[in-house]
Design an enzyme around this catalytic site. Sequence first.
Site, mmCIF file in Angstrom:
data_model
loop_
_atom_site.group_PDB
_atom_site.id
_atom_site.type_symbol
_atom_site.label_atom_id
_atom_site.label_comp_id
_atom_site.label_asym_id
_atom_site.label_seq_id
_atom_site.Cartn_x
_atom_site.Cartn_y
_atom_site.Cartn_z
ATOM 1 N N GLU A 1 0.943 -1.192 -0.106
ATOM 2 C CA GLU A 1 0.046 0.028 0.052
ATOM 3 C C GLU A 1 0.930 1.209 -0.024
ATOM 4 O O GLU A 1 2.111 1.169 0.461
ATOM 5 C CB GLU A 1 -0.912 -0.217 1.342
ATOM 6 C CG GLU A 1 -1.693 1.089 1.481
ATOM 7 C CD GLU A 1 -2.697 0.942 2.936
ATOM 8 O OE1 GLU A 1 -1.958 0.084 3.752
ATOM 9 O OE2 GLU A 1 -3.644 1.366 3.070
ATOM 10 N N VAL B 1 0.547 -2.338 10.536
ATOM 11 C CA VAL B 1 0.856 -1.766 11.918
ATOM 12 C C VAL B 1 0.497 -2.743 13.130
ATOM 13 O O VAL B 1 0.879 -2.939 14.273
ATOM 14 C CB VAL B 1 0.655 -0.646 12.285
ATOM 15 C CG1 VAL B 1 1.464 0.487 11.308
ATOM 16 C CG2 VAL B 1 -0.722 -0.094 12.345
ATOM 17 N N CYS C 1 -4.826 -3.649 2.466
ATOM 18 C CA CYS C 1 -4.522 -3.744 3.809
ATOM 19 C C CYS C 1 -5.774 -4.012 4.784
ATOM 20 O O CYS C 1 -6.318 -5.187 4.805
ATOM 21 C CB CYS C 1 -4.039 -2.454 4.320
ATOM 22 S SG CYS C 1 -3.161 -2.508 5.739
ATOM 23 N N LYS D 1 -9.654 1.507 -2.009
ATOM 24 C CA LYS D 1 -9.971 0.814 -0.820
ATOM 25 C C LYS D 1 -11.285 1.236 -0.186
ATOM 26 O O LYS D 1 -11.569 2.263 -0.035
ATOM 27 C CB LYS D 1 -8.740 1.268 0.112
ATOM 28 C CG LYS D 1 -8.717 0.486 1.506
ATOM 29 C CD LYS D 1 -7.541 1.089 2.323
ATOM 30 C CE LYS D 1 -7.643 0.410 3.677
ATOM 31 N NZ LYS D 1 -6.113 0.768 4.235
#
Lengths: 263, 263
Positions: free
Chosen positions: B38, B169, B142, B109
């Site tokens: 991404e 993350v 993601c 997205k």
Amino acid sequence: MKAGYFQTHPEFGEVNRNIEQVAARLGSVDCDLLVLPEFAFTGYQFIGLEEVIELSERVPDGPTTQACIEFARRYRMHVVAGLPEKAGPHCYNSAIVVGPSGFLGCYRKTHLFCEETLFFSPGDSGFKVWDVGPARIGVMICFDWYYPESARTLALQGADILCHPSNLVLPHCPDAMVTRSLENRIFSITANRVGQEARGDKPPLTFIGKSEVVSPAGRILARASADTPELTVVEIDVNEARNKSINPYNELLKDRRPGHYCS
Amino acid sequence: MKAGYFQTHPEFGEVNRNIEQVAARLGSVDCDLLVLPEFAFTGYQFIGLEEVIELSERVPDGPTTQACIEFARRYRMHVVAGLPEKAGPHCYNSAIVVGPSGFLGCYRKTHLFCEETLFFSPGDSGFKVWDVGPARIGVMICFDWYYPESARTLALQGADILCHPSNLVLPHCPDAMVTRSLENRIFSITANRVGQEARGDKPPLTFIGKSEVVSPAGRILARASADTPELTVVEIDVNEARNKSINPYNELLKDRRPGHYCS
């Protein structure tokens, strides 16, 4: 509330003895909600339809449901347990929900696995949610885990806890249930069994144990061994499952975009 | 076919340099399909809308898409890569699909994560599938992983491979993608990045690496380290993703029961 699993090792066809063994263990347990395996008291590996019909029972009138009501009353807990259900011309792979006040309801497995398709009718109950004191529970059975729609449907109906009676033989489910809990921010209690069955000339089945309780944050609060019976109860706060906030910008269910999903 | 991920470590805002570093590495790679992260060439942690607008580009006319087309042509591979897209008054968190024949398309997205919601418009493209030689690929970005509907929608559209540019993350995704592959019997290629960003007065973000390729049977064919750039390509047989049989009695998609699902 106190919730957990009873990972058992039933002997095929010995329904009364299997019920007694479970009941005998419950007197010493402080628990509000206990999940037992799929086909908790009959065993799993049916070799023919006659045997299925013989071991299937009416719900709630049959002896297994009545026995579960009895020990749910005596020990003041809610119990979810799998059994083969007889209903008219059909047999279903079902799970009952009982509590101190008696029979609450029954779920019939939506996604039948492997040879179950030979013996059981596909569940027609749909996924359902019940109030059991402080929590709303939803029930899915074993292979239902494979379809994310099962857990999602229960979460959208407001379930706080997925009660998941199982007879797992494939390796993936215990880790996948972490994803199921996480993607719905919901507790899950998978109650599996242990031991082997190799009935008639069928290939042996080894049940993988690893019953578990997973938190809405995807934390494994308890996981049983692969091969030993085990009754485990953990303290959970159902409010964790009602907080669907992932971070200050994302609310799990509100942020779904059904207009972009194929169903 | 040969397919894989390029786990990179871009430097924020240094788009040209980041593109050159990727292009320089591709000459020595034998690959049919490569997935990049991404925001592969811009970095992730935007601190304000001005910066987002400055770094967003038109698709396919902008320099990043043109550069990707150029190296896809030169090295005769298909490439999926994330970038901030400018379209009219909107910016989107997008991923382009390019190949030897040029630009194939763009996905915007669907599920924006955290502060992305401040800067980007929710994707309006919907989930899409492209033919790239022997395979049909679907793209999700993601946080789309968190919603099982994303991968399911792509599988129902016939995707063989989930191409999944990411800037992860949180810790859960690499294991969850095993479930995503398994529950759809589909390959998945997650391309994550490594390194840290701590821009302006924002809390630092550590990207977790662990890019991976997972098979339709839930096998991790390759998984990268947590902290090192890595380009990995594996040989896959897309026919594995077209065989939806779980056992002689269960066909994954045919056995779905949408009448019992909440959407």
